[in-house]
Design an enzyme around this catalytic site. Structure first.
Site, PDB file in Angstrom:
ATOM      1  N   CYS A 217       0.818  -1.213   0.000  1.00  0.00           N
ATOM      2  CA  CYS A 217       0.000   0.000   0.000  1.00  0.00           C
ATOM      3  C   CYS A 217       0.853   1.264   0.000  1.00  0.00           C
ATOM      4  O   CYS A 217       0.325   2.372   0.138  1.00  0.00           O
ATOM      5  CB  CYS A 217      -0.929  -0.002   1.209  1.00  0.00           C
ATOM      6  SG  CYS A 217      -0.072   0.308   2.763  1.00  0.00           S
TER       7      CYS A 217
ATOM      8  N   CYS B  22       4.858   1.590   3.785  1.00  0.00           N
ATOM      9  CA  CYS B  22       6.231   1.458   4.303  1.00  0.00           C
ATOM     10  C   CYS B  22       7.059   2.668   3.888  1.00  0.00           C
ATOM     11  O   CYS B  22       7.831   3.210   4.693  1.00  0.00           O
ATOM     12  CB  CYS B  22       6.858   0.167   3.784  1.00  0.00           C
ATOM     13  SG  CYS B  22       5.907  -1.321   4.133  1.00  0.00           S
TER      14      CYS B  22
ATOM     15  N   CYS C 280       4.625  -7.389   4.174  1.00  0.00           N
ATOM     16  CA  CYS C 280       4.255  -8.000   2.883  1.00  0.00           C
ATOM     17  C   CYS C 280       5.472  -8.623   2.209  1.00  0.00           C
ATOM     18  O   CYS C 280       5.429  -9.767   1.756  1.00  0.00           O
ATOM     19  CB  CYS C 280       3.626  -6.962   1.971  1.00  0.00           C
ATOM     20  SG  CYS C 280       2.176  -6.196   2.680  1.00  0.00           S
TER      21      CYS C 280
ATOM     22  N   CYS D  95       3.463  -3.326   9.654  1.00  0.00           N
ATOM     23  CA  CYS D  95       2.534  -2.920   8.593  1.00  0.00           C
ATOM     24  C   CYS D  95       1.936  -1.560   8.946  1.00  0.00           C
ATOM     25  O   CYS D  95       0.818  -1.460   9.323  1.00  0.00           O
ATOM     26  CB  CYS D  95       1.453  -3.978   8.412  1.00  0.00           C
ATOM     27  SG  CYS D  95       0.451  -3.785   6.919  1.00  0.00           S
TER      28      CYS D  95
ATOM     29  N   HIS E 156       3.997  -7.548  24.891  1.00  0.00           N
ATOM     30  CA  HIS E 156       3.356  -7.794  26.184  1.00  0.00           C
ATOM     31  C   HIS E 156       4.339  -7.627  27.342  1.00  0.00           C
ATOM     32  O   HIS E 156       3.973  -7.160  28.421  1.00  0.00           O
ATOM     33  CB  HIS E 156       2.771  -9.207  26.192  1.00  0.00           C
ATOM     34  CG  HIS E 156       2.055  -9.559  27.461  1.00  0.00           C
ATOM     35  ND1 HIS E 156       0.870  -8.968  27.821  1.00  0.00           N
ATOM     36  CD2 HIS E 156       2.364 -10.422  28.451  1.00  0.00           C
ATOM     37  CE1 HIS E 156       0.468  -9.463  28.974  1.00  0.00           C
ATOM     38  NE2 HIS E 156       1.364 -10.356  29.385  1.00  0.00           N
TER      39      HIS E 156
ATOM     40  N   CYS F 226       4.546  -3.898  28.046  1.00  0.00           N
ATOM     41  CA  CYS F 226       3.314  -3.119  27.997  1.00  0.00           C
ATOM     42  C   CYS F 226       3.025  -2.555  29.396  1.00  0.00           C
ATOM     43  O   CYS F 226       2.988  -3.303  30.372  1.00  0.00           O
ATOM     44  CB  CYS F 226       2.144  -3.986  27.525  1.00  0.00           C
ATOM     45  SG  CYS F 226       0.592  -3.076  27.463  1.00  0.00           S
TER      46      CYS F 226
ATOM     47  N   CYS G 131      -5.455  -3.111  29.742  1.00  0.00           N
ATOM     48  CA  CYS G 131      -4.965  -4.299  29.052  1.00  0.00           C
ATOM     49  C   CYS G 131      -6.015  -4.803  28.064  1.00  0.00           C
ATOM     50  O   CYS G 131      -7.189  -4.978  28.413  1.00  0.00           O
ATOM     51  CB  CYS G 131      -4.649  -5.385  30.081  1.00  0.00           C
ATOM     52  SG  CYS G 131      -4.137  -6.934  29.327  1.00  0.00           S
TER      53      CYS G 131
ATOM     54  N   CYS H 223      -5.776  -9.057  21.858  1.00  0.00           N
ATOM     55  CA  CYS H 223      -4.463  -8.426  21.690  1.00  0.00           C
ATOM     56  C   CYS H 223      -3.389  -9.475  21.395  1.00  0.00           C
ATOM     57  O   CYS H 223      -3.297 -10.502  22.070  1.00  0.00           O
ATOM     58  CB  CYS H 223      -4.100  -7.652  22.956  1.00  0.00           C
ATOM     59  SG  CYS H 223      -2.556  -6.715  22.780  1.00  0.00           S
TER      60      CYS H 223
ATOM     61  N   CYS I 166       7.121  -1.259  20.315  1.00  0.00           N
ATOM     62  CA  CYS I 166       6.168  -0.145  20.193  1.00  0.00           C
ATOM     63  C   CYS I 166       5.880   0.528  21.530  1.00  0.00           C
ATOM     64  O   CYS I 166       5.696   1.745  21.588  1.00  0.00           O
ATOM     65  CB  CYS I 166       4.862  -0.634  19.571  1.00  0.00           C
ATOM     66  SG  CYS I 166       5.093  -1.380  17.953  1.00  0.00           S
TER      67      CYS I 166
ATOM     68  N   CYS J 131      -0.519   1.579  19.571  1.00  0.00           N
ATOM     69  CA  CYS J 131      -1.825   0.937  19.409  1.00  0.00           C
ATOM     70  C   CYS J 131      -2.586   0.745  20.723  1.00  0.00           C
ATOM     71  O   CYS J 131      -3.719   1.193  20.867  1.00  0.00           O
ATOM     72  CB  CYS J 131      -1.647  -0.408  18.700  1.00  0.00           C
ATOM     73  SG  CYS J 131      -0.935  -0.250  17.048  1.00  0.00           S
TER      74      CYS J 131
ATOM     75  N   CYS K 136      -3.010  -4.796  20.073  1.00  0.00           N
ATOM     76  CA  CYS K 136      -1.923  -4.998  19.118  1.00  0.00           C
ATOM     77  C   CYS K 136      -2.400  -6.042  18.118  1.00  0.00           C
ATOM     78  O   CYS K 136      -2.918  -7.095  18.493  1.00  0.00           O
ATOM     79  CB  CYS K 136      -0.671  -5.503  19.843  1.00  0.00           C
ATOM     80  SG  CYS K 136       0.604  -6.102  18.723  1.00  0.00           S
TER      81      CYS K 136
ATOM     82  N   CYS L 208       1.374  -6.921  13.900  1.00  0.00           N
ATOM     83  CA  CYS L 208       1.707  -6.626  12.504  1.00  0.00           C
ATOM     84  C   CYS L 208       3.144  -6.947  12.134  1.00  0.00           C
ATOM     85  O   CYS L 208       3.501  -6.889  10.963  1.00  0.00           O
ATOM     86  CB  CYS L 208       1.369  -5.178  12.172  1.00  0.00           C
ATOM     87  SG  CYS L 208       2.551  -3.955  12.775  1.00  0.00           S
TER      88      CYS L 208
HETATM   89 FE1  FSX Z   1       2.683  -4.001   3.228  1.00  0.00          FE
HETATM   90 FE2  FSX Z   1       4.193  -1.635   2.389  1.00  0.00          FE
HETATM   91 FE3  FSX Z   1       1.536  -2.963   5.162  1.00  0.00          FE
HETATM   92 FE4  FSX Z   1       1.473  -1.228   3.412  1.00  0.00          FE
HETATM   93  O1  FSX Z   1       3.775  -1.243   0.705  1.00  0.00           O
HETATM   94  S1  FSX Z   1       3.592  -3.904   5.195  1.00  0.00           S
HETATM   95  S2  FSX Z   1       0.494  -3.313   3.166  1.00  0.00           S
HETATM   96  S3  FSX Z   1       1.727  -0.782   5.559  1.00  0.00           S
HETATM   97  O2  FSX Z   1       3.112  -0.429   2.977  1.00  0.00           O
HETATM   98  O3  FSX Z   1       4.090  -3.469   2.106  1.00  0.00           O
HETATM   99 FE1  SF4 Z   2       3.186  -2.360  17.285  1.00  0.00          FE
HETATM  100 FE2  SF4 Z   2       1.360  -4.316  17.537  1.00  0.00          FE
HETATM  101 FE3  SF4 Z   2       0.600  -1.874  16.761  1.00  0.00          FE
HETATM  102 FE4  SF4 Z   2       2.064  -3.441  15.097  1.00  0.00          FE
HETATM  103  S1  SF4 Z   2      -0.054  -3.844  15.814  1.00  0.00           S
HETATM  104  S2  SF4 Z   2       2.352  -1.259  15.479  1.00  0.00           S
HETATM  105  S3  SF4 Z   2       3.420  -4.516  16.578  1.00  0.00           S
HETATM  106  S4  SF4 Z   2       1.489  -2.450  18.786  1.00  0.00           S
END
Ligand code: FSX
Ligand code: SF4
Length: 301
Positions: A49, A52, A151, A184, A221, A224, A241, A247, A256, A268, A275, A278
């Protein structure tokens, strides 16, 4: 046309973006990139998207654009980026073809269905080059391949469900060694600090998911601050929590809670969201296990 350090600075300033590093890091990256043999950086974008790239540029310092960020921007020789490159067309394609002594950063997964034609980054002499072809070719010539985001590292959002575009990880496509900076998107500090270490030629210890342990070695965790403040019963409750609301903090490696996002403003769970895990190969569906998928073996040395 190659992007010079100067011109990259100009594009970033125009986007009100700045990158931050501490003075020691900056000195180190200046030393690393000031060498005549210092590698340049090629950044490809595939099935993602662009978040990144946005995250990378999102370390904002509006009051002083000529701070430490300028030093980094002047120091990194960014040879190609699909949206930051000033040039276009065959000129850029020829530069990419000629490139040697470079680090390859790949953002986004690699679509393999439809002969790879779901993603065509450029044409060469009128012939479409698929992202899959570009990744294979450039990864084979790169000094090191770094996957930026979940990704590229593990498939992420783009490889979930039926995956009609046949999105694969960089490692699945190249069969080679990859260093992973998942998230992500990934936090800008994770991208920049990893890039600095790579440019310095450091040996980067990684975990079994190909991630630098210095960044991803602690679970959300474990650090946190909300564990003892009672369980949230609904979303949007700040400072409680979120474990009973799904989570993923106990299974997610990322700093984070300490680093926070948007220049240390929030993260988050503090914002009342669980969380989502990601930075993990299971994102975005923790129930869908993708064990062993696209997990890198660390950097090439
Ligand atoms: Fe993926 Fe990059 Fe998520 Fe987006 O393009 S890690 S969908 S935030 O930005 O690859
Ligand atoms: Fe950090 Fe979890 Fe949020 Fe990703 S989803 S940014 S690892 S707290």
């Amino acid at each position: 046309m190659l992007i010079t350090r100067r011109s990259f600075l100009k594009y970033c300033a125009a986007a009100s973006a700045a990158l931050g590093l501490n003075p020691t890091d900056l000195w180190a990256v200046e030393q690393a990139t000031g060498r005549p043999e210092a590698p340049s950086v090629l950044w490809l974008q595939g099935s993602g998207c662009s978040g990144c790239s946005i995250s990378f540029l999102n370390y904002i310092s509006p009051s002083d654009p000529k701070d430490a960020a300028d030093v980094l921007i002047r120091s990194v020789s960014l040879a190609y980026h699909p949206t930051l490159s000033a040039g276009a067309g065959q000129t850029v394609v020829d530069e990419v073809k000629r490139a040697d002594n470079f680090i390859l950063l790949v953002e986004g997964g690699v679509p393999t269905a439809f002969g790879g034609h779901a993603c065509v980054p450029w044409s060469d002499g009128g012939k479409e080059i698929t992202f899959e072809q570009a990744v294979r070719d450039l990864a084979g010539r790169a000094k090191q391949v770094v996957c930026i985001g979940t990704c590229a590292s593990y498939g992420g959002v783009n490889a979930i469900g039926g995956n009609p575009a046949g999105v694969k990880t960089v490692r699945e496509v190249t069969g080679g060694s990859t260093l992973h900076v998942p998230g992500c998107p990934p936090h800008p500090n994770w991208i920049v600090s990893t890039l600095v270490s790579v440019l310095q030629g450091k040996n980067i210890p990684v975990d079994d998911r190909g991630r630098p342990t210095s960044i991803y070695g602690r679970r959300i965790h474990d650090e946190c601050p909300f564990e003892d403040r009672g369980k949230a019963r609904s979303f949007g409750i700040n400072g409680k929590c979120m474990e009973d609301l799904g989570c993923q903090g106990p299974a997610t490696g990322a700093p984070c809670a300490q680093m926070k996002w948007n220049n240390g403003v929030n993260w988050c769970v503090q914002a009342g969201s669980p969380c989502l895990g990601c930075t993990e190969p299971t994102f975005p569906n923790p129930a869908q296990r993708r064990r062993g998928r696209g997990q890198g073996r660390g950097p090439r040395n």
